[in-house]
Design a protein around this motif. Structure first.
Motif, short mmCIF file in Angstrom:
data_model
loop_
_atom_site.label_atom_id
_atom_site.label_comp_id
_atom_site.label_asym_id
_atom_site.label_seq_id
_atom_site.Cartn_x
_atom_site.Cartn_y
_atom_site.Cartn_z
N ALA A 1 29.74 67.45 49.57
CA ALA A 1 30.43 67.29 50.86
C ALA A 1 31.79 66.64 50.69
O ALA A 1 32.76 67.01 51.36
N ALA A 2 31.91 65.69 49.79
CA ALA A 2 33.17 64.97 49.60
C ALA A 2 34.12 65.70 48.65
O ALA A 2 35.34 65.55 48.78
N GLU A 3 33.58 66.49 47.73
CA GLU A 3 34.42 67.06 46.68
C GLU A 3 34.70 68.56 46.80
O GLU A 3 35.58 69.07 46.11
N VAL A 4 33.99 69.27 47.65
CA VAL A 4 34.07 70.72 47.68
C VAL A 4 35.49 71.23 47.95
O VAL A 4 35.95 72.17 47.29
N ASP A 5 36.21 70.63 48.86
CA ASP A 5 37.55 71.12 49.19
C ASP A 5 38.49 71.02 47.99
O ASP A 5 39.17 71.99 47.64
N GLY A 6 38.53 69.87 47.36
CA GLY A 6 39.37 69.70 46.17
C GLY A 6 38.92 70.58 45.03
O GLY A 6 39.76 71.14 44.30
N ASP A 7 37.60 70.70 44.85
CA ASP A 7 37.07 71.54 43.77
C ASP A 7 37.50 73.00 43.94
O ASP A 7 37.89 73.66 42.98
N LEU A 8 37.42 73.51 45.17
CA LEU A 8 37.80 74.91 45.42
C LEU A 8 39.30 75.12 45.25
O LEU A 8 39.72 76.14 44.70
N THR A 9 40.10 74.17 45.71
CA THR A 9 41.55 74.29 45.56
C THR A 9 41.93 74.31 44.08
O THR A 9 42.73 75.15 43.65
N ARG A 10 41.35 73.41 43.29
CA ARG A 10 41.62 73.37 41.85
C ARG A 10 41.12 74.64 41.16
O ARG A 10 41.79 75.17 40.27
N ALA A 11 39.95 75.12 41.57
CA ALA A 11 39.39 76.32 40.94
C ALA A 11 40.33 77.52 41.14
O ALA A 11 40.52 78.31 40.20
N ALA A 12 40.90 77.66 42.32
CA ALA A 12 41.82 78.77 42.57
C ALA A 12 43.00 78.73 41.61
O ALA A 12 43.42 79.76 41.07
N GLU A 13 43.52 77.53 41.37
CA GLU A 13 44.64 77.38 40.44
C GLU A 13 44.19 77.67 39.01
O GLU A 13 44.88 78.37 38.27
N GLU A 14 43.04 77.12 38.62
CA GLU A 14 42.56 77.27 37.24
C GLU A 14 42.26 78.71 36.87
O GLU A 14 42.51 79.13 35.74
N ILE A 15 41.71 79.48 37.80
CA ILE A 15 41.37 80.87 37.48
C ILE A 15 42.53 81.83 37.70
O ILE A 15 42.44 82.99 37.36
N GLY A 16 43.59 81.34 38.30
CA GLY A 16 44.76 82.19 38.53
C GLY A 16 44.61 83.14 39.70
O GLY A 16 45.21 84.22 39.70
N ALA A 17 43.82 82.76 40.69
CA ALA A 17 43.65 83.60 41.88
C ALA A 17 44.97 83.65 42.65
O ALA A 17 45.72 82.68 42.69
N ASP A 18 45.26 84.80 43.26
CA ASP A 18 46.43 84.88 44.12
C ASP A 18 46.05 85.12 45.58
O ASP A 18 46.91 85.24 46.44
N LEU A 19 44.75 85.17 45.86
CA LEU A 19 44.24 85.27 47.23
C LEU A 19 42.87 84.62 47.28
O LEU A 19 42.04 84.86 46.40
N ILE A 20 42.64 83.83 48.31
CA ILE A 20 41.31 83.27 48.57
C ILE A 20 40.83 83.89 49.87
O ILE A 20 41.54 83.86 50.88
N VAL A 21 39.65 84.49 49.85
CA VAL A 21 39.03 85.01 51.07
C VAL A 21 37.85 84.10 51.36
O VAL A 21 36.92 84.00 50.56
N VAL A 22 37.90 83.41 52.50
CA VAL A 22 36.87 82.41 52.81
C VAL A 22 36.37 82.61 54.23
O VAL A 22 37.14 82.89 55.15
N GLY A 23 35.06 82.48 54.39
CA GLY A 23 34.46 82.59 55.71
C GLY A 23 34.44 81.24 56.40
O GLY A 23 34.41 80.19 55.75
N THR A 24 34.49 81.27 57.71
CA THR A 24 34.40 80.03 58.48
C THR A 24 33.65 80.30 59.78
O THR A 24 33.40 81.45 60.15
#
Length: 137
Positions: free
Chosen positions: A85-108
């Protein structure tokens, strides 16, 4: 335009993930892009603790289904978190950078009263990610 799509995946698969998955598959087909499904897991109060092998199996099944749906190469990545709950947002933001994604598709979900005080996960990604974010409701 887009070569690498990241889709955050909640292994509990709420309806928002299903809809975002469909959108990601269609965009991947259209753009001939590869996809990486990223999950952040950890022990949460009340959750059944899953082993690493069970998580890997669930992610692999999800990736196979998404690859069939999109016709794209689909990779997976699981991030273990001490406090999801506390780390998911930062973890996902870092993961996008680390894997070299150029688009994130996320449900809400539709906005709730708490979303006016605290940002949803998709809202956080839209504000903080350095790449394009497609929020699917």
């Amino acid at each position: 335009m887009f070569d690498h799509i990241m889709i955050p995946v909640d292994l509990h698969m709420p309806p928002e993930v299903h809809k975002a998955t469909t959108v990601a598959a269609e965009v991947a087909k259209w753009q001939n892009a590869r996809i990486t499904a990223v999950s952040v897991t950890g022990t949460q109060p009340g959750d059944v603790t899953q082993s690493d092998s069970a998580i890997a199996k669930d992610l692999a099944a999800f990736a196979d289904q998404l690859a069939e749906q999109s016709g794209s190469q689909v990779e997976t990545r699981n991030i273990h978190s001490v406090d999801v709950a506390a780390e998911v947002d930062g973890d996902l933001t870092r993961a996008a950078e680390e894997i070299g994604a150029d688009l994130i598709v996320v449900g809400t979900h539709a906005p709730r009263i708490t979303d006016y005080i605290f940002s949803s996960h998709a809202g956080y990604l839209a504000k903080h990610a350095k790449v394009s974010v497609f929020v699917v409701r």
